[in-house]
Design a protein around this motif. Structure first.
Motif, PDB file in Angstrom:
ATOM      1  N   ALA A   1       0.816  -1.400  -0.157  1.00  0.00           N
ATOM      2  CA  ALA A   1      -0.069  -0.118  -0.661  1.00  0.00           C
ATOM      3  C   ALA A   1       0.825   1.790  -0.124  1.00  0.00           C
ATOM      4  O   ALA A   1       0.443   2.264  -0.537  1.00  0.00           O
ATOM      5  N   ARG A   2       1.823   1.113   0.808  1.00  0.00           N
ATOM      6  CA  ARG A   2       2.662   2.260   0.651  1.00  0.00           C
ATOM      7  C   ARG A   2       3.517   2.586  -0.831  1.00  0.00           C
ATOM      8  O   ARG A   2       3.188   3.314  -0.847  1.00  0.00           O
ATOM      9  N   LEU A   3       3.695   1.526  -1.740  1.00  0.00           N
ATOM     10  CA  LEU A   3       4.108   2.009  -2.456  1.00  0.00           C
ATOM     11  C   LEU A   3       3.242   2.473  -3.771  1.00  0.00           C
ATOM     12  O   LEU A   3       3.807   3.299  -4.848  1.00  0.00           O
ATOM     13  N   VAL A   4       1.810   1.504  -3.369  1.00  0.00           N
ATOM     14  CA  VAL A   4       1.092   1.901  -4.496  1.00  0.00           C
ATOM     15  C   VAL A   4       0.799   3.931  -4.159  1.00  0.00           C
ATOM     16  O   VAL A   4       0.786   4.249  -4.987  1.00  0.00           O
ATOM     17  N   GLY A   5       0.703   4.035  -2.658  1.00  0.00           N
ATOM     18  CA  GLY A   5       0.719   5.767  -2.396  1.00  0.00           C
ATOM     19  C   GLY A   5       1.538   6.386  -2.716  1.00  0.00           C
ATOM     20  O   GLY A   5       1.495   7.556  -3.493  1.00  0.00           O
ATOM     21  N   ILE A   6       2.970   5.425  -3.062  1.00  0.00           N
ATOM     22  CA  ILE A   6       3.989   6.527  -3.455  1.00  0.00           C
ATOM     23  C   ILE A   6       4.184   6.313  -5.271  1.00  0.00           C
ATOM     24  O   ILE A   6       4.280   7.721  -6.074  1.00  0.00           O
ATOM     25  N   GLY A   7       3.754   5.659  -5.938  1.00  0.00           N
ATOM     26  CA  GLY A   7       3.637   5.833  -7.189  1.00  0.00           C
ATOM     27  C   GLY A   7       2.425   6.823  -7.817  1.00  0.00           C
ATOM     28  O   GLY A   7       1.728   7.212  -8.192  1.00  0.00           O
ATOM     29  N   VAL A   8       0.995   7.078  -6.969  1.00  0.00           N
ATOM     30  CA  VAL A   8       0.028   7.579  -7.227  1.00  0.00           C
ATOM     31  C   VAL A   8      -0.352   9.192  -7.161  1.00  0.00           C
ATOM     32  O   VAL A   8       0.358  10.115  -7.987  1.00  0.00           O
ATOM     33  N   ARG A   9       0.553   9.452  -5.384  1.00  0.00           N
ATOM     34  CA  ARG A   9       0.951  10.912  -5.223  1.00  0.00           C
ATOM     35  C   ARG A   9       2.240  11.221  -6.039  1.00  0.00           C
ATOM     36  O   ARG A   9       2.705  12.840  -6.133  1.00  0.00           O
TER      37      ARG A   9
ATOM     38  N   ILE B   1      -5.840  -4.868  -0.852  1.00  0.00           N
ATOM     39  CA  ILE B   1      -6.767  -3.415  -1.235  1.00  0.00           C
ATOM     40  C   ILE B   1      -6.710  -2.006  -0.826  1.00  0.00           C
ATOM     41  O   ILE B   1      -7.167  -1.834  -1.002  1.00  0.00           O
ATOM     42  N   GLY B   2      -8.140  -2.677   0.789  1.00  0.00           N
ATOM     43  CA  GLY B   2      -8.083  -1.382   1.547  1.00  0.00           C
ATOM     44  C   GLY B   2      -6.924  -0.706   1.596  1.00  0.00           C
ATOM     45  O   GLY B   2      -7.848  -0.227   2.208  1.00  0.00           O
ATOM     46  N   LEU B   3      -5.858  -1.619   2.101  1.00  0.00           N
ATOM     47  CA  LEU B   3      -4.513  -0.431   2.547  1.00  0.00           C
ATOM     48  C   LEU B   3      -4.790   0.508   1.317  1.00  0.00           C
ATOM     49  O   LEU B   3      -4.616   2.124   1.247  1.00  0.00           O
ATOM     50  N   SER B   4      -4.173  -0.245   0.267  1.00  0.00           N
ATOM     51  CA  SER B   4      -4.028   0.695  -1.188  1.00  0.00           C
ATOM     52  C   SER B   4      -5.130   1.691  -1.460  1.00  0.00           C
ATOM     53  O   SER B   4      -4.638   2.792  -1.584  1.00  0.00           O
ATOM     54  N   ALA B   5      -6.878   1.071  -1.243  1.00  0.00           N
ATOM     55  CA  ALA B   5      -7.452   2.312  -1.375  1.00  0.00           C
ATOM     56  C   ALA B   5      -7.321   3.378  -0.629  1.00  0.00           C
ATOM     57  O   ALA B   5      -8.044   4.668  -0.662  1.00  0.00           O
ATOM     58  N   ALA B   6      -7.292   3.319   0.530  1.00  0.00           N
ATOM     59  CA  ALA B   6      -6.385   4.056   1.698  1.00  0.00           C
ATOM     60  C   ALA B   6      -5.290   5.100   1.254  1.00  0.00           C
ATOM     61  O   ALA B   6      -5.862   6.447   1.186  1.00  0.00           O
ATOM     62  N   ALA B   7      -4.601   4.419   0.838  1.00  0.00           N
ATOM     63  CA  ALA B   7      -2.980   5.236   0.491  1.00  0.00           C
ATOM     64  C   ALA B   7      -3.964   5.689  -1.305  1.00  0.00           C
ATOM     65  O   ALA B   7      -2.765   7.401  -0.860  1.00  0.00           O
ATOM     66  N   ALA B   8      -4.495   5.348  -1.587  1.00  0.00           N
ATOM     67  CA  ALA B   8      -4.523   6.215  -3.038  1.00  0.00           C
ATOM     68  C   ALA B   8      -6.288   6.373  -3.564  1.00  0.00           C
ATOM     69  O   ALA B   8      -6.296   5.372  -4.014  1.00  0.00           O
TER      70      ALA B   8
ATOM     71  N   GLU C   1       8.457  -9.584  -4.390  1.00  0.00           N
ATOM     72  CA  GLU C   1      10.029  -9.439  -3.358  1.00  0.00           C
ATOM     73  C   GLU C   1       9.456  -8.114  -3.602  1.00  0.00           C
ATOM     74  O   GLU C   1      11.029  -7.488  -2.610  1.00  0.00           O
ATOM     75  N   GLY C   2       9.639  -6.557  -4.178  1.00  0.00           N
ATOM     76  CA  GLY C   2       9.845  -5.789  -4.403  1.00  0.00           C
ATOM     77  C   GLY C   2      10.638  -4.679  -4.597  1.00  0.00           C
ATOM     78  O   GLY C   2      11.359  -4.059  -4.451  1.00  0.00           O
ATOM     79  N   THR C   3      10.712  -5.413  -5.931  1.00  0.00           N
ATOM     80  CA  THR C   3      11.814  -4.829  -7.185  1.00  0.00           C
ATOM     81  C   THR C   3      10.788  -4.165  -8.167  1.00  0.00           C
ATOM     82  O   THR C   3      10.191  -4.613  -8.561  1.00  0.00           O
TER      83      THR C   3
ATOM     84  N   LEU D   1      13.078  -2.100  -4.422  1.00  0.00           N
ATOM     85  CA  LEU D   1      12.853  -1.006  -3.431  1.00  0.00           C
ATOM     86  C   LEU D   1      12.499  -1.638  -2.130  1.00  0.00           C
ATOM     87  O   LEU D   1      12.215  -0.345  -0.686  1.00  0.00           O
ATOM     88  N   ARG D   2      12.460  -2.657  -1.652  1.00  0.00           N
ATOM     89  CA  ARG D   2      11.884  -3.542  -0.339  1.00  0.00           C
ATOM     90  C   ARG D   2      13.128  -3.530   0.256  1.00  0.00           C
ATOM     91  O   ARG D   2      12.386  -2.577   1.515  1.00  0.00           O
ATOM     92  N   GLY D   3      14.132  -2.892   0.154  1.00  0.00           N
ATOM     93  CA  GLY D   3      15.314  -2.758   0.937  1.00  0.00           C
ATOM     94  C   GLY D   3      15.604  -1.028   1.743  1.00  0.00           C
ATOM     95  O   GLY D   3      15.525  -0.982   2.824  1.00  0.00           O
ATOM     96  N   LEU D   4      14.663  -0.049   0.248  1.00  0.00           N
ATOM     97  CA  LEU D   4      14.648   0.987   0.996  1.00  0.00           C
ATOM     98  C   LEU D   4      13.288   1.087   1.846  1.00  0.00           C
ATOM     99  O   LEU D   4      13.793   1.194   3.108  1.00  0.00           O
ATOM    100  N   LEU D   5      12.196   0.039   2.129  1.00  0.00           N
ATOM    101  CA  LEU D   5      11.579   0.662   2.637  1.00  0.00           C
ATOM    102  C   LEU D   5      11.421  -0.213   3.639  1.00  0.00           C
ATOM    103  O   LEU D   5      11.160   0.329   5.152  1.00  0.00           O
ATOM    104  N   ARG D   6      12.126  -1.271   3.996  1.00  0.00           N
ATOM    105  CA  ARG D   6      13.002  -1.667   5.531  1.00  0.00           C
ATOM    106  C   ARG D   6      14.207  -1.216   6.109  1.00  0.00           C
ATOM    107  O   ARG D   6      14.543  -1.456   6.497  1.00  0.00           O
ATOM    108  N   GLY D   7      14.591  -0.036   5.076  1.00  0.00           N
ATOM    109  CA  GLY D   7      16.016   0.467   5.729  1.00  0.00           C
ATOM    110  C   GLY D   7      15.581   1.721   6.431  1.00  0.00           C
ATOM    111  O   GLY D   7      16.670   2.818   6.481  1.00  0.00           O
TER     112      GLY D   7
END
Length: 361
Positions: free
Chosen positions: A78-86, A110-117, A299-301, A314-320
């Motif tokens: 959901a965070r990546l979806v939000g970044i992609g949209v915003r 889906i619910g968290l993604s809808a809230a993020a975007a 896996e977040g790439t 991007l997973r390493g960035l998210l978790r780093g």
């Protein structure tokens, strides 16, 4: 940076060391590349698991399992979806697999993604198995569209192609999606030599059941590496077979970025308009020059091209601890380096290391 094992990358949990050189990139917030394309359609794979074993996608034994901790969580997706949209101009999001219904937390994703975007179009591509039990929860979470993969309505041929006798379950999923208001529902069918004779029956079934059917040329993305160009069914041959039963009139593309070319099926209507059948001729009528997709693997790439093996973690960035702006900048850099096309016509063409099931549809 990446080791490859059976089509699945093995990645460190640390964030990437340094971004690629983008000194020649214009100061543009969107996901542009060197060829003037802008990616606005985001595909997010949520799993490598699937309830079928389609011969053009997966090996009979399935893909090697991705460790649970290596998969993006619902919150990370959901965070990546939000970044992609915003931050990056993404306008629509589709969740894929493998088979997305294999994720028990798909409704949460889906619910968290809808809230993020808020307001963004959220869809899934699914084989439909189990959809009848979960469609209402998915719609309540914010799902707006459903695409179902269905290559034939002949039960014996379906079982042979998918290595599973599950056609009744797929049809039940399609009915449930219709009843939940997911209309018009799209069907995706991969054109295969073994099921070419079934194509008119499949189109007939789609027309009678208010579905929009799109045929897809088989691409060299099978895990068994058995694809041969001379064995694939090209769009022209499919049109000839369909033309034996239906009168088809070329209608082109409403959206220049849409992968499917449309043909009107004379004498049929859908939702009060002329019915159409689409053909995605990825091999023989390449649309790479108009591609507007960006992909995130389970896996977040970031994968800039379906046929490019370059991936940005991007997973390493998210978790780093990276903030949204830093993640967006890495994502922009990944897309800036996108290749010009799939290169299937090149003498030295080699299919990507990952198969379709590992990449995400």
């Amino acid at each position: 940076m990446t080791a490859v094992n059976l089509g699945l990358p093995l990645r460190a949990t640390l964030p990437p060391a340094s971004p690629p050189d983008t000194s020649d990139r214009p100061d543009d917030a969107g996901l542009i590349d060197r060829f003037g394309r802008v990616a606005r359609d985001l595909r997010v794979s949520v799993t490598e698991k699937c309830s079928l074993r389609c011969t053009y996608c997966m090996p009979a034994e399935g893909l090697p399992a991705i460790p649970r901790d290596d998969l993006l969580s619902a919150a990370e997706i959901a965070r990546l979806v939000g970044i992609g949209v915003r931050e990056l101009g993404v306008r629509e999001v589709r969740f894929t697999g493998g088979e997305p219904l294999m994720r028990a937390d798909l409704a949460e994703i889906i619910g968290l993604s809808a809230a993020a975007a808020p307001g963004i179009d959220l869809s899934i591509t699914t084989n439909g198995i189990g959809l009848d039990h979960r469609i209402h929860a998915l719609v309540d979470a914010g799902l707006t569209r459903v695409n179902v993969s269905l290559d034939t309505v002949d039960r014996e041929h379906f079982a042979r192609l998918t290595r599973r006798d599950r056609l009744p379950a797929v049809l039940a999923g399609i009915r449930a999606a219709h009843e939940a208001g997911m209309t018009p529902l799209k069907l995706n069918a991969v054109m295969m030599r073994d099921t070419l004779a079934d194509a008119p029956d499949l189109l007939q079934w789609a027309l009678e059941n208010d579905c929009r059917l799109r045929f897809i040329e088989q691409m060299p993305l099978d895990a068994d590496r058995s694809w041969l160009r001379e064995n694939m069914v090209p769009a022209a041959e499919l049109l000839a077979v369909l033309g034996e039963r239906f009168e088809l009139t070329e209608a082109g593309r409403d959206d220049p970025h849409a992968p499917a070319e449309e043909w009107t099926v004379e004498g049929w209507t859908l939702d009060g308009a002329p019915a159409t059948v689409g053909i995605i001729a990825s091999v023989t009528r390449s649309f790479c020059a108009a591609c507007d997709r960006t992909r995130i693997t389970a896996e977040g790439t970031v994968r800039s091209c379906l046929f490019g093996d370059d991936e940005t973690d991007l997973r390493g960035l998210l978790r780093g601890g990276a903030d949204d702006a830093e993640i967006a900048q890495w994502w922009r850099a990944a897309m800036w380096g996108k290749q010009s096309g799939h290169g299937m016509d090149a003498a030295g063409f080699a299919p990507p290391v990952r198969s379709m099931g590992a990449i995400g549809g």
